[in-house]
Design a protein around this motif. Structure first.
Motif, PDB file in Angstrom:
ATOM      1  N   ASP A 126       0.820  -1.203   0.000  1.00  0.00           N
ATOM      2  CA  ASP A 126       0.000   0.000   0.000  1.00  0.00           C
ATOM      3  C   ASP A 126       0.857   1.257   0.000  1.00  0.00           C
ATOM      4  O   ASP A 126       0.499   2.264  -0.606  1.00  0.00           O
ATOM      5  CB  ASP A 126      -0.928   0.024   1.220  1.00  0.00           C
ATOM      6  N   ARG A 127       1.997   1.191   0.679  1.00  0.00           N
ATOM      7  CA  ARG A 127       2.882   2.364   0.699  1.00  0.00           C
ATOM      8  C   ARG A 127       3.418   2.640  -0.704  1.00  0.00           C
ATOM      9  O   ARG A 127       3.502   3.793  -1.130  1.00  0.00           O
ATOM     10  CB  ARG A 127       4.038   2.158   1.678  1.00  0.00           C
ATOM     11  N   GLY A 128       3.785   1.584  -1.435  1.00  0.00           N
ATOM     12  CA  GLY A 128       4.263   1.773  -2.796  1.00  0.00           C
ATOM     13  C   GLY A 128       3.201   2.390  -3.687  1.00  0.00           C
ATOM     14  O   GLY A 128       3.487   3.305  -4.472  1.00  0.00           O
ATOM     15  N   VAL A 129       1.967   1.908  -3.553  1.00  0.00           N
ATOM     16  CA  VAL A 129       0.870   2.466  -4.341  1.00  0.00           C
ATOM     17  C   VAL A 129       0.640   3.922  -3.967  1.00  0.00           C
ATOM     18  O   VAL A 129       0.427   4.788  -4.831  1.00  0.00           O
ATOM     19  CB  VAL A 129      -0.415   1.640  -4.121  1.00  0.00           C
ATOM     20  N   ALA A 130       0.688   4.220  -2.658  1.00  0.00           N
ATOM     21  CA  ALA A 130       0.441   5.590  -2.188  1.00  0.00           C
ATOM     22  C   ALA A 130       1.505   6.552  -2.701  1.00  0.00           C
ATOM     23  O   ALA A 130       1.182   7.651  -3.182  1.00  0.00           O
ATOM     24  CB  ALA A 130       0.393   5.609  -0.657  1.00  0.00           C
ATOM     25  N   PHE A 131       2.764   6.147  -2.607  1.00  0.00           N
ATOM     26  CA  PHE A 131       3.820   7.022  -3.120  1.00  0.00           C
ATOM     27  C   PHE A 131       3.747   7.143  -4.640  1.00  0.00           C
ATOM     28  O   PHE A 131       4.114   8.184  -5.198  1.00  0.00           O
ATOM     29  CB  PHE A 131       5.195   6.513  -2.676  1.00  0.00           C
TER      30      PHE A 131
END
Length: 514
Positions: A126-131
């Motif tokens: 999710d962090r990768g998608v958010a960034f």
């Protein structure tokens, strides 16, 4: 989809503050006429905003670590909105310029906390998608400013480039308070006032010298004095930080190749990918007779490619080492600049399309990973410091790029004009006029054949600019491939009494603020 509402709140502020870096560019002539002042005086409308961003990011990021990232982000939104209202209502240049600086303070508070908020709200994939989404918004905002500014100025009034911020700010504040969890800061961390003061002076004086160097003269006493002040302040900053138990910027981070590589890539990204856009716009408007909106739309291939690639990279390249993502992205940025170096006197905007697209792909690959890797290199309680550092690098890179490429572009113009001998009496003065957007006046004054000469001079200046940008992009790629590695996130300090609550919040629970 509720888990992405906090991200939406953060991206709203990011888009708004980055658009405002360039939205005023096409409105400056209308501002000058409305406020009965000179165009040169209103350059401060752009300069003071950029100056505040570059000078305050690191200090505001450290403050956010202490009192809470959400609190500083909301305060920045509120200050930005109030300053935007004051700018839109300004009845004179002094008021407009002053509140543009206040806008920059609010923008610094937002920019220093956006990536820190994302880093603490999302984990894992999710962090990768958010960034990736954040990087997509950032890339789109960079090219959207002139287009939005042109549309608002042409169809409404220049004041609406500021009024449009009000509803966006209100929506962002409401969504942030409702959906972004209030994670605890580190109140025990002391404010490094000497370090903050020294760095602000260093960054501010260096940025101002770079912005005004071409106007004042690079060897003039004011320019050299500003650079000297920046050097002394930087030395003082290093001396202070080495003795502080809780420094504004932990200099030990630069002993790690990854952090140093990230800072270098941040500087070179701005120089290689964005600093030449002003000269493309100048060429399209003053030589190719395109309007400001149409000229802005010519740069859409870059922003569209950056938006799409950044959105997809966070989802599909999450497991790839940042060494390869940032390195290949910077190499593509360099390649995109080289592809644009084929421009000639007879070319139109379509000659730029392939290069802008390739550059956009590189920006989309690099931008989100640059931010997420910086966040991963420090503990969560120091995320504001890391965010401020990487964004400061990018802002200083933008100022450096405009200064350096401005010299290169002017040299290309002068050299091409000098090659025509007696056709141009004073190549340097004529180059000054062309760089100031007076191509039509120069062509009319020079007589028959002058239009072709102006076109050749601009093409020569652009070619040299693209070649330098491409070289710096490739250099950034090599630095990233050599230095950047997947960081090992340091263990976060325990928060007494509430570890479970904090962990849940950090996973983006979306719970209402307690």
């Amino acid at each position: 989809m509720r888990k992405w509402l906090p991200l939406t709140a953060v991206c709203l502020g990011t888009f708004m503050l980055l658009v405002d870096v360039t939205i005023v560019v096409v409105a400056l002539p209308d501002m000058a006429g409305s406020l009965h002042t000179s165009f040169a005086d209103l350059q401060w409308v752009m300069d003071l905003y950029a100056l505040a961003l570059a000078a305050l990011l690191l200090g505001v990021g450290a403050l956010a670590d202490r009192i809470g990232h959400r609190r500083v982000y909301v305060a920045g939104l509120a200050l930005f909105a109030l300053a935007s209202l004051a700018c839109g209502l300004a009845d004179g240049p002094a008021v407009l310029i002053a509140f543009r600086g206040v806008q920059g303070v609010g923008g610094a508070a937002m920019l220093a906390t956006t990536t820190a908020l994302i880093g603490r709200l999302y984990q894992g994939r999710d962090r990768g998608v958010a960034f990736g989404a954040w990087g997509a918004v950032s890339g789109a905002a960079s090219a959207a400013g002139p287009v939005l500014g042109g549309l608002l100025t042409e169809h409404l009034d220049w004041r609406w480039i500021f009024f449009v911020n009000l509803p966006i700010s209100v929506l962002a504040v409401v969504m942030t308070l409702k959906y972004v969890a209030a994670l605890p800061g580190a109140p025990a961390r002391r404010v490094d006032l000497p370090g903050t003061a020294a760095f602000t002076v260093a960054a501010g004086s260096a940025t101002y010298a770079l912005i005004k160097g071409s106007d004042l003269g690079w060897t003039s006493a004011p320019t050299l004095g500003l650079f000297a002040l920046a050097a002394v302040a930087l030395l003082a900053f290093v001396g202070v930080e080495r003795r502080r138990e809780q420094p504004l910027l932990d200099l030990a981070l630069f002993r790690r190749g990854t952090f140093s590589g990230l800072m270098a890539a941040g500087v070179l990204l701005s120089v290689a990918a964005f600093s030449y856009l002003a000269y493309i716009s100048l060429w399209l408007q003053s030589v190719k007779d395109m309007g400001p909106v149409t000229a802005g739309l010519a740069c859409v291939p870059m922003s569209a490619a950056a938006f799409v690639v950044a959105s997809l990279s966070g989802r599909f390249l999450h497991g790839v080492s940042p060494r390869w993502t940032i390195g290949s992205g910077m190499l593509l940025i360099g390649l995109g600049a080289f592809l644009q170096a084929v421009v000639d006197a007879d070319a139109d905007w379509l000659v730029l399309f392939p290069g802008l697209t390739v550059t956009g792909v590189g920006v989309g690959l690099t931008t989100p990973v640059l931010a997420s890797t910086a966040m991963a290199s420090v503990t969560p309680d120091r995320a504001g410091m890391a965010s401020g550092a990487v964004n400061t690098a990018r802002q200083l890179g933008n100022a450096l790029g405009i200064a350096v490429l401005g010299v290169v572009f002017h040299a290309g113009l002068s050299g091409a004009l000098a090659d025509h001998g007696s056709a141009v009496a004073d190549p340097s003065a004529t180059a000054d006029a062309l760089a100031g957007g007076q191509a039509a006046a120069v062509a009319a004054h020079a007589g028959p054949g002058a239009g072709e000469l102006v076109g050749e001079a601009f093409a020569a200046g652009l070619r040299q600019t693209f070649l330098v940008s491409g070289t710096l992009g490739v250099l950034g790629g090599l630095v990233a491939l050599l230095l950047v590695r997947r960081p090992v996130t340091p263990a976060a300090p325990a928060v007494s009494g509430r570890p479970a609550a904090r962990e849940a919040a950090a996973r983006g629970s979306g719970a209402a603020a307690r």
